[in-house]
Write a protein that holds these residues in place. Structure first.
Motif, mmCIF file in Angstrom:
data_model
loop_
_atom_site.group_PDB
_atom_site.id
_atom_site.type_symbol
_atom_site.label_atom_id
_atom_site.label_comp_id
_atom_site.label_asym_id
_atom_site.label_seq_id
_atom_site.Cartn_x
_atom_site.Cartn_y
_atom_site.Cartn_z
ATOM 1 N N UNK A 451 -15.104 1.247 25.844
ATOM 2 C CA UNK A 451 -14.393 1.740 24.781
ATOM 3 C C UNK A 451 -12.948 2.105 25.339
ATOM 4 N N UNK A 452 -12.804 2.347 26.606
ATOM 5 C CA UNK A 452 -11.717 2.854 27.388
ATOM 6 C C UNK A 452 -10.582 1.661 27.662
ATOM 7 N N UNK A 453 -11.342 0.209 27.189
ATOM 8 C CA UNK A 453 -10.277 -0.805 27.460
ATOM 9 C C UNK A 453 -9.795 -1.484 26.198
ATOM 10 N N UNK A 454 -10.305 -0.815 25.026
ATOM 11 C CA UNK A 454 -9.973 -1.094 23.593
ATOM 12 C C UNK A 454 -8.383 -0.500 23.324
ATOM 13 N N UNK A 455 -7.622 -1.448 22.870
ATOM 14 C CA UNK A 455 -6.315 -0.989 22.588
ATOM 15 C C UNK A 455 -5.921 -1.003 21.138
ATOM 16 N N UNK A 456 -5.282 0.206 20.899
ATOM 17 C CA UNK A 456 -4.747 0.212 19.492
ATOM 18 C C UNK A 456 -3.305 0.729 19.559
ATOM 19 N N UNK A 457 -2.385 0.789 18.347
ATOM 20 C CA UNK A 457 -1.106 0.920 18.302
ATOM 21 C C UNK A 457 -0.685 1.838 17.281
ATOM 22 N N UNK A 458 0.142 2.672 17.143
ATOM 23 C CA UNK A 458 0.747 3.570 15.896
ATOM 24 C C UNK A 458 1.789 2.669 15.309
ATOM 25 N N UNK A 459 1.389 2.262 14.096
ATOM 26 C CA UNK A 459 2.315 1.423 13.278
ATOM 27 C C UNK A 459 3.073 2.496 12.493
ATOM 28 N N UNK A 460 4.597 2.493 12.583
ATOM 29 C CA UNK A 460 5.505 3.233 11.873
ATOM 30 C C UNK A 460 6.126 2.361 10.832
ATOM 31 N N UNK A 461 6.101 2.730 9.530
ATOM 32 C CA UNK A 461 6.610 1.744 8.559
ATOM 33 C C UNK A 461 7.523 2.579 7.455
ATOM 34 N N UNK A 462 8.601 1.978 7.014
ATOM 35 C CA UNK A 462 9.370 2.648 5.879
ATOM 36 C C UNK A 462 10.152 1.737 4.846
ATOM 37 N N UNK A 463 10.842 2.026 4.292
ATOM 38 C CA UNK A 463 11.495 1.059 3.049
ATOM 39 C C UNK A 463 12.860 1.935 2.747
ATOM 40 N N UNK A 464 13.866 1.118 3.021
ATOM 41 C CA UNK A 464 15.186 1.822 2.506
ATOM 42 C C UNK A 464 16.321 0.731 2.194
ATOM 43 N N UNK A 465 17.265 1.228 1.323
ATOM 44 C CA UNK A 465 18.193 0.296 0.854
ATOM 45 C C UNK A 465 19.505 0.905 1.254
ATOM 46 N N UNK A 466 20.390 -0.330 1.403
ATOM 47 C CA UNK A 466 21.795 -0.178 1.825
ATOM 48 C C UNK A 466 22.689 -0.614 0.948
ATOM 49 N N UNK A 467 23.945 -0.133 1.020
ATOM 50 C CA UNK A 467 25.117 -0.627 0.109
ATOM 51 C C UNK A 467 24.842 -0.546 -1.372
ATOM 52 N N UNK A 468 24.345 0.758 -1.797
ATOM 53 C CA UNK A 468 23.814 0.781 -3.093
ATOM 54 C C UNK A 468 22.848 0.160 -3.889
ATOM 55 N N UNK A 469 21.646 0.173 -2.977
ATOM 56 C CA UNK A 469 20.497 -0.701 -3.496
ATOM 57 C C UNK A 469 20.834 -2.404 -3.443
ATOM 58 N N UNK A 470 22.085 -2.709 -2.777
ATOM 59 C CA UNK A 470 22.340 -4.091 -2.819
ATOM 60 C C UNK A 470 21.330 -4.684 -1.962
ATOM 61 N N UNK A 471 20.843 -4.139 -0.838
ATOM 62 C CA UNK A 471 19.823 -4.856 -0.033
ATOM 63 C C UNK A 471 18.597 -3.792 0.405
ATOM 64 N N UNK A 472 17.392 -4.244 0.143
ATOM 65 C CA UNK A 472 16.350 -3.309 0.578
ATOM 66 C C UNK A 472 15.493 -4.013 1.478
ATOM 67 N N UNK A 473 15.282 -3.123 2.522
ATOM 68 C CA UNK A 473 14.401 -3.280 3.792
ATOM 69 C C UNK A 473 13.297 -2.776 4.113
#
Length: 802
Positions: A451-473
């Protein structure tokens, strides 16, 4: 008279003071950058008049992520305001009167701004000082005799800055061309309207009598021909202007992409690599301020060019002229969107990684940051970031853009956080302060994997827009691999997995592939880095130490470093297979040494008093050429986290013969009762630390002071250590009646010397494979002694034989 610390601090204060003096000498863009650090949030006059005070404070000693540090920050804020008020009061004369009012106003302003959030003042000043030092360093690097590495860094920074200057000029050039194009197009439209008016007049002539028509028509026809000829010529000119502008934009975007690749694929990746090595004890990865300033310049330039391309598109729609321009503009639009998308998604990074050995039901923290958040005004509508724990397989699927929308491998509490914008530093970040892994879902393990050889990762995710909602990422980023444990006993093996991954992971790998075997020198670099960091020492592992470790790892007797340079060590040899004749792995033994040294032996290791990495035979060979009473300290081969004393003395069984004795290894439990220095002090037969240093010269500064005299008729007991075979009468009248705790010694070679009354005769079964006693800890020895002392004297001594 100055103390050592004061005298060493003085040059540092002078050096720091010089930063503000040099900062005022900056030229061009560097001066502009320095000036832009200041404003209402922190006036430049405060920096100027309090420069010496500001630079003498320990701003770095305050942890901005720890709310409990707020009282320190408040103290600094109060001191700053007091200094300003003092400075204001001492102003005299006409100019002094105005300055007095101004400084007093700034004192009130700073108090009202930061009184409720003093940590923000610390953040602001740290940012200012760091940036000033960087700007001064960059400005002076070319002429300073610093190392080649700094020269190459300076050269690299210079190339990046030159490319930004070129981009600025190109963008200014296309801006000028665009304005010219717009002006010409507007004039073209006016002339086009004129041709329509002429045409309308010609059409209206049909209603006039022939005589009037013949009188007016030639002039109108001539005028129309002139205007149409001009329009035809001007349409071609406009088309050429549009094509030239598009080609210039292509050149700009080409340079932009190249510059972005250098910053994101070289500099940012190197920062992430340094961050990973810092997890193994490497030097700190360094701040993100330089990277952020570059990324912000990229964002600014990209956005300016994007706006220009959109204006060019608008001009084309306003006046369609047949030709290839429509296709070119579509291509430019697509390219610039790709560039900005790559920038935004790549600059969503983890500034402070979560712990890589993660224990369930335990609070942990992490910080994510968007390096371009301020420039793209993302903070106007602050995005929320979500943290999820995912497995290695799920991480692979994410990177392949496979749909794993709701997949996770556990439940994290407090896993949502809003990004905050810090006006003073221009950073947009989310601080997860109270996350906790409630449960974990493990996958089926392969073969011998634990069990101490098993790897996980923390996923950080978000959504935002730029240029007055011109582009959404949609943005996401993965933490460094984490190993999840449920009990502290798993920490040792989990740390091995993390160490191997951090040391040998390659950039751009598939999660979380690492080589199964590495060259021995590579592993030496990794464990030496870890050792120095854990023990917090500049004294790392010497070549002799590494040869000893190679002998242990490869069951070899060679003492030549060259014999190991091309040897490889597998992960199994490192921390899966036990060492020959032992029930622990190479890493478990080495980690035990680190823990013991870190907790109890650090000063002695730093003093060079511990040889440590020496086997029993080597110790014997070294000591036999030295006078009786010479001793050395070496780590036990047979016990995890043990250290033993080996010394040379007379053989009590054979007059005139000398032999080397080895004391039963001490462990953390022993040192929690009595320190190493005190134990060495107790043993009067230990005289010289190898090779020839009197023991008191080395250890006396660490001895515990003697106990005070008896109070109220009570005598305080004292724990002291004796080795029965080497006990000498040396009473200390100041210490009352000592209670002795004895420790077993074994000779090398083991010749079974006389046993004395407090011990039964020593049998082979009492010795471990290393010839040392295998008792659990010193308290067991003490209980054993007490039990023996309670027996009648006859039964104790009756069975002794000479």
């Amino acid at each position: 008279m100055k103390t050592d610390s004061e005298s060493s601090a003085a040059p540092q204060r002078v050096l720091k003071m010089a930063v503000w003096i040099q900062a005022q000498q900056l030229q061009g863009d560097a001066l502009h950058q320095m000036q832009s650090l200041y404003g209402q949030h922190f006036p430049i006059e405060v920096r100027h008049y309090l420069s010496q005070w500001i630079e003498s404070q320990l701003w770095d000693a305050i942890d901005l992520e720890n709310p409990q540090e707020e009282f320190k920050a408040k103290r600094l804020l109060d001191s700053l305001i007091q200094e300003l008020q003092n400075k204001a009061e001492h102003q005299v004369g006409e100019d002094g009167f105005l300055l007095k009012i101004k400084l007093g106003h700034y004192a009130s302003q700073l108090k009202s701004t930061y009184d409720r959030c003093p940590l923000e003042l610390v953040r602001c000043i740290k940012h200012i000082l760091y940036t000033e030092q960087r700007l001064v360093r960059e400005a002076t690097n070319s002429s300073s005799p610093v190392g080649g590495m700094m020269d190459s860094m300076s050269q690299k920074y210079q190339q990046i800055n030159q490319a930004f200057e070129e981009l600025r000029l190109l963008t200014q050039d296309t801006e000028n061309d665009l304005r010219k194009l717009q002006h010409n197009q507007e004039y073209f439209i006016i002339q086009y309207q004129e041709s329509l008016r002429i045409q309308a007049q010609l059409t209206s002539l049909a209603t006039l009598p022939p005589a009037d028509r013949q009188l007016r028509e030639p002039a109108l026809l001539s005028k129309r021909a002139t205007v149409e000829a001009w329009l035809t010529r001007e349409a071609n000119t406009l088309q050429k202007y549009r094509l030239d502008l598009a080609e210039k934009h292509q050149k700009t975007l080409q340079l932009l992409r190249k510059q972005q690749t250098i910053i994101l694929d070289d500099e940012l990746i190197q920062w992430k690599r340094r961050q990973q090595l810092a997890g193994n004890g490497g030097p700190p990865e360094g701040g993100l301020d330089i990277l952020q300033s570059w990324c912000e310049k990229l964002a600014e330039t990209i956005w300016q060019n994007r706006q220009q391309i959109r204006r060019a598109e608008h001009l084309r729609q306003q006046l369609p002229i047949p030709g290839p321009i429509e296709e070119l503009l579509n291509e430019l639009n697509s390219t610039i969107t790709d560039i900005i998308s790559a920038l935004v998604t790549s600059t969503f990074i983890i500034e402070k990684q979560p712990p890589q050995v993660l224990k369930t039901q335990t609070k942990f923290a992490a910080t994510v940051r968007l390096l371009v958040g301020g420039k793209l005004n993302v903070h106007m509508n602050p995005p929320q970031v979500k943290a999820t724990i995912v497995s290695e397989q799920q991480a692979k699927a994410l990177l392949k853009n496979e749909n794993t929308r709701n997949d996770s491998s556990g439940e994290i509490l407090n896993n949502n956080c809003v990004m905050e914008y810090h006006q003073t530093t221009g950073t947009l970040s989310a601080h997860f302060r109270n996350m906790s892994l409630k449960r974990i879902k493990r996958s089926d393990r392969r073969g011998a994997e634990s069990v101490t050889e098993e790897k996980f990762t923390i996923l950080f995710e978000s959504q935002f827009s730029v240029g007055g909602n011109e582009l959404v990422f949609q943005v996401k980023t993965l933490s460094l691999p984490v190993v999840v444990i449920v009990h502290g006993s798993q920490d040792n093996n989990a740390t091995a997995t993390v160490l191997w991954d951090n040391a040998f992971a390659e950039p751009g790998r598939v999660p979380f592939l690492v080589p199964d075997k590495v060259l021995w020198p590579q592993l030496c670099d990794a464990i030496n880095m870890k050792y120095k960091a854990e023990v917090q020492s500049n004294r790392g592992l010497s070549e002799e130490n590494l040869v000893f470790l190679a002998q242990k790892a490869f069951s070899s007797s060679s003492s030549s470093p060259d014999d190991y340079r091309n040897m490889t060590m597998t992960w199994s040899q490192f921390n899966r297979e036990s060492l020959p004749g032992r029930n622990f792995t190479f890493w478990q033994w080495f980690d035990g040494v680190m823990e013991l040294t870190k907790k109890h032996l650090k000063p002695h290791w730093n003093d060079g008093a511990i040889l440590g990495f020496v086997n029993k035979q080597q110790a014997q060979d070294m000591l036999m050429s030295k006078p009786n009473g010479t001793f050395l300290l070496r780590f036990s081969d047979s016990e995890i986290g043990g250290i033993t004393i080996a010394w040379v003395a007379e053989n009590p069984n054979k007059a005139g013969e000398r032999m080397v004795w080895n004391l039963m290894p001490y462990t953390t439990k022993d040192f929690s009762i009595r320190s190493l220095a005190d134990r060495i002090s107790d043993l009067n037969h230990l005289l010289f630390l190898y090779p020839d240093r009197p023991k008191d010269e080395v250890f006396s500064k660490y001895y515990t002071p003697p106990l005070s005299k008896a109070v109220d008729g009570y005598v305080k007991p004292q724990i002291k250590q004796v080795v029965p075979e080497f006990t000498t009468t040396n009473p200390d009248p100041a210490s009352g009646n000592p209670t002795y705790m004895d420790h077993g010694a074994s000779p090398a070679p083991v010749n079974h010397p006389h046993t004395y009354g407090i011990y039964p005769p020593m049998s082979e079964s009492m010795l471990d494979a290393d010839g040392d006693f295998d008792l659990d800890d010193t308290m067991d020895v003490a209980r054993h002694v007490e039990e023996l002392l309670r027996r009648p004297v006859e039964s104790q001594w009756g069975g002794q034989q000479s």
